[in-house]
Design an enzyme around this catalytic site. Structure first.
Site, PDB file in Angstrom:
ATOM      1  N   ARG A   1      19.077  -0.029 -25.685  1.00 17.32           N
ATOM      2  CA  ARG A   1      20.463  -0.679 -25.196  1.00 17.32           C
ATOM      3  C   ARG A   1      21.929   0.470 -24.783  1.00 17.32           C
ATOM      4  O   ARG A   1      22.309   1.232 -23.685  1.00 17.32           O
ATOM      5  CB  ARG A   1      21.145  -1.410 -25.250  1.00 17.32           C
ATOM      6  CG  ARG A   1      22.433  -1.924 -25.316  1.00 17.32           C
ATOM      7  CD  ARG A   1      22.988  -3.348 -25.579  1.00 17.32           C
ATOM      8  NE  ARG A   1      24.041  -4.182 -25.244  1.00 17.32           N
ATOM      9  CZ  ARG A   1      25.277  -5.107 -25.695  1.00 17.32           C
ATOM     10  NH1 ARG A   1      24.444  -6.002 -26.990  1.00 17.32           N
ATOM     11  NH2 ARG A   1      26.398  -5.651 -25.116  1.00 17.32           N
TER      12      ARG A   1
ATOM     13  N   CYS B   1      21.666 -19.695 -23.598  1.00 17.18           N
ATOM     14  CA  CYS B   1      22.610 -19.268 -23.697  1.00 17.18           C
ATOM     15  C   CYS B   1      24.084 -19.507 -24.407  1.00 17.18           C
ATOM     16  O   CYS B   1      24.128 -20.773 -24.175  1.00 17.18           O
ATOM     17  CB  CYS B   1      23.361 -18.271 -21.971  1.00 17.18           C
ATOM     18  SG  CYS B   1      25.135 -17.138 -22.687  1.00 17.18           S
ATOM     19  N   ASP B   2      24.536 -19.215 -24.937  1.00 13.73           N
ATOM     20  CA  ASP B   2      25.579 -19.940 -25.387  1.00 13.73           C
ATOM     21  C   ASP B   2      26.502 -19.681 -24.294  1.00 13.73           C
ATOM     22  O   ASP B   2      28.561 -20.504 -24.720  1.00 13.73           O
ATOM     23  CB  ASP B   2      26.054 -19.579 -27.083  1.00 13.73           C
ATOM     24  CG  ASP B   2      26.600 -18.107 -27.254  1.00 13.73           C
ATOM     25  OD1 ASP B   2      26.149 -17.374 -26.408  1.00 13.73           O
ATOM     26  OD2 ASP B   2      26.687 -18.266 -28.406  1.00 13.73           O
TER      27      ASP B   2
ATOM     28  N   HIS C   1      24.958 -15.714 -16.845  1.00  9.95           N
ATOM     29  CA  HIS C   1      26.186 -14.581 -16.892  1.00  9.95           C
ATOM     30  C   HIS C   1      26.787 -15.221 -15.277  1.00  9.95           C
ATOM     31  O   HIS C   1      27.610 -13.496 -15.500  1.00  9.95           O
ATOM     32  CB  HIS C   1      25.629 -13.574 -17.476  1.00  9.95           C
ATOM     33  CG  HIS C   1      25.448 -13.758 -18.929  1.00  9.95           C
ATOM     34  ND1 HIS C   1      25.138 -12.262 -20.045  1.00  9.95           N
ATOM     35  CD2 HIS C   1      25.808 -14.465 -19.710  1.00  9.95           C
ATOM     36  CE1 HIS C   1      24.644 -12.838 -20.731  1.00  9.95           C
ATOM     37  NE2 HIS C   1      25.267 -13.742 -20.724  1.00  9.95           N
TER      38      HIS C   1
ATOM     39  N   TYR D   1      32.021 -13.524 -18.363  1.00  8.08           N
ATOM     40  CA  TYR D   1      30.929 -11.413 -17.693  1.00  8.08           C
ATOM     41  C   TYR D   1      31.211 -11.828 -16.786  1.00  8.08           C
ATOM     42  O   TYR D   1      30.579 -10.759 -15.881  1.00  8.08           O
ATOM     43  CB  TYR D   1      29.093 -12.836 -17.793  1.00  8.08           C
ATOM     44  CG  TYR D   1      28.826 -11.895 -19.096  1.00  8.08           C
ATOM     45  CD1 TYR D   1      28.407 -10.852 -19.860  1.00  8.08           C
ATOM     46  CD2 TYR D   1      28.703 -12.905 -20.139  1.00  8.08           C
ATOM     47  CE1 TYR D   1      27.105 -10.863 -20.455  1.00  8.08           C
ATOM     48  CE2 TYR D   1      28.440 -13.317 -21.353  1.00  8.08           C
ATOM     49  CZ  TYR D   1      27.827 -11.508 -22.114  1.00  8.08           C
ATOM     50  OH  TYR D   1      27.476 -11.537 -23.080  1.00  8.08           O
TER      51      TYR D   1
END
Length: 426
Positions: A87, A162-163, A192, A241
């Site tokens: 990452r 997804c939270d 997102h 996001y």
């Protein structure tokens, strides 16, 4: 009930285990990882968590995939191909070209997808072979893209979570002073990349009340992040996001999140304990999306993605009918998106799985973004499953946050050279 976590040495596994200790119906938890050292570290933390808790699930660890998938009811897929070092490299190479490197958005998201999809597809095939009756809940990012790639082999038995949407809905409800259990949240988009367009209570949409109240809007994360004037202009509250799309220049100058996480977790894995894990977790949460905020995050609520996962698992295992925002194959739920594409929308969940609920079309500006990003996701999946360098180039070049075909060429060359997992694109 037996649950297997693929990526069982991951830092967030104790969150899932903690939720199971509160009553998840799981009698055996199997942790699978390719890194035995990380497995041992997490196993130690889980043992401390379970000390003195009656009925705690038995925990086993293994590096053998066949063992992990034997006689399993549910599989949580939470892998990280290339680890946090991968990452960090994704972010650094993107920043060197002056574009966003975030792991699910922009060039970094494409690179991470190109590394992750081949592994996720191989896992999906293995699950279909060894555990065809198991339900798979995908945590792995980029969640929508990875879920779509796995669904080609598992169909509706893989569901992505997804939270971010549940957190957004919870914060908006609190700002409105309403009980989330009594409200209907009209949320739609991709992972997102979604928008909360209405909050219905007693048949009436109360979101306009929030948009008209600057003090209430600025009382929660997204209000601070996007600003009152922009939320009013949109007439909706975007997923956090979308900051990367609406404030691209500011976001592109942000520090490397991967480097921050790598530094935060290094000491924990060197000397693991429940106390050091909890300390590192709080540091992680406090710096989440810090590049987009002034000061520290003021919303450190628990019960995020692990709460969604357990609610989903219980709904399927015990027929506890519920409604959750999930990443699922679209069917005809969201107009303007192909039926086999994975979208993020409210779904009714019961023992038969998840069924996406019909939703109104997105406004043109949102539909345009969704169409463009879905094309990028599908080009990434094509490249990852066929080895097509042309599809990979298309994925980089067509992303709304990569502003040049020349930059896309350089990014593809740099990522292929930096990551052994991308040798197939060299």
């Amino acid at each position: 009930m037996r649950l297997t976590i693929l990526g069982g040495g991951g830092f967030r596994v104790p969150l899932v285990h903690g939720a199971l200790l509160a009553g998840g119906g799981v009698t055996e938890l199997v942790l699978h990882d390719v890194d035995p050292g990380r497995l041992a570290a997490i196993d130690r933390v889980l043992a401390e968590q379970a000390a003195g808790v009656p009925g705690a699930p038995r925990v086993r660890t293994t590096t053998d995939l066949r063992t992990a998938l034997s006689d399993v009811d549910f599989v949580f897929s939470a892998i990280r191909v290339g680890g946090l070092r991968g990452r960090r490299v994704d972010e650094q190479l993107a920043h060197a070209e002056g574009v966003l490197g975030q792991e699910t958005v922009g060039a970094g998201g494409v690179a991470y997808g190109l590394r992750t999809v081949p592994v996720a597809v191989a896992l999906a095939r293995k699950i279909a072979e060894l555990a065809p009756r198991a339900w798979v809940i995908n945590f792995t990012n980029p969640a929508g893209m990875v879920t779509e790639a796995m669904a080609a082999h598992l169909g509706g038995r893989v569901l992505g979570i997804c939270d971010s949407p549940v957190g957004l809905c919870r914060r908006v409800a609190r700002a409105l002073g309403v009980d989330p259990a009594t409200a209907w949240f009209d949320y739609a988009g991709l992972n997102h990349l979604g928008w909360l367009r209405a909050v219905r209570v007693g048949g009436s949409d109360v979101l306009p009340q929030l948009l008209a109240d600057p003090e209430a809007l600025e009382s929660f994360e997204e209000g601070k992040l996007f600003g009152t004037s922009w939320l009013r202009a949109l007439g909706a509250v975007p997923n956090e996001y979308l900051h990367y799309y609406y404030f691209t220049r500011e976001a592109a100058r942000s520090a490397s999140r991967g480097a921050v996480l790598l530094e935060q977790q290094r000491d924990f894995y060197a000397e693991p304990s429940l106390a050091s894990w909890e300390r590192t977790r709080l540091e992680r949460e406090a710096t989440y999306m810090a590049e987009a905020r002034e000061g520290e995050r003021d919303d450190l609520e628990g019960g995020g993605y692990e709460g969604v996962a357990l609610a989903l698992m219980r709904a399927i295992a015990y027929g506890e009918r519920t409604t959750l925002i999930l990443n699922v194959r679209n069917g005809s739920a969201l107009p303007g998106v192909p039926g086999d594409a994975v979208v993020e929308v409210p779904c009714v969940v019961d023992e038969n799985g998840a069924r996406p609920l019909a939703t109104a079309p997105l406004p043109d500006h949102a539909q345009g973004l969704v169409t463009a990003v879905k094309a990028v996701e599908r080009a990434t999946i094509e490249a990852a499953t066929t080895g097509s360098r042309e599809a990979a180039l298309r994925a980089f070049a067509l992303h709304p946050l990569v502003d040049s075909v020349s930059v896309a060429h350089r990014l593809l060359d740099a990522y292929a050279a930096a990551h052994p997992e991308l040798a197939y694109l060299a």
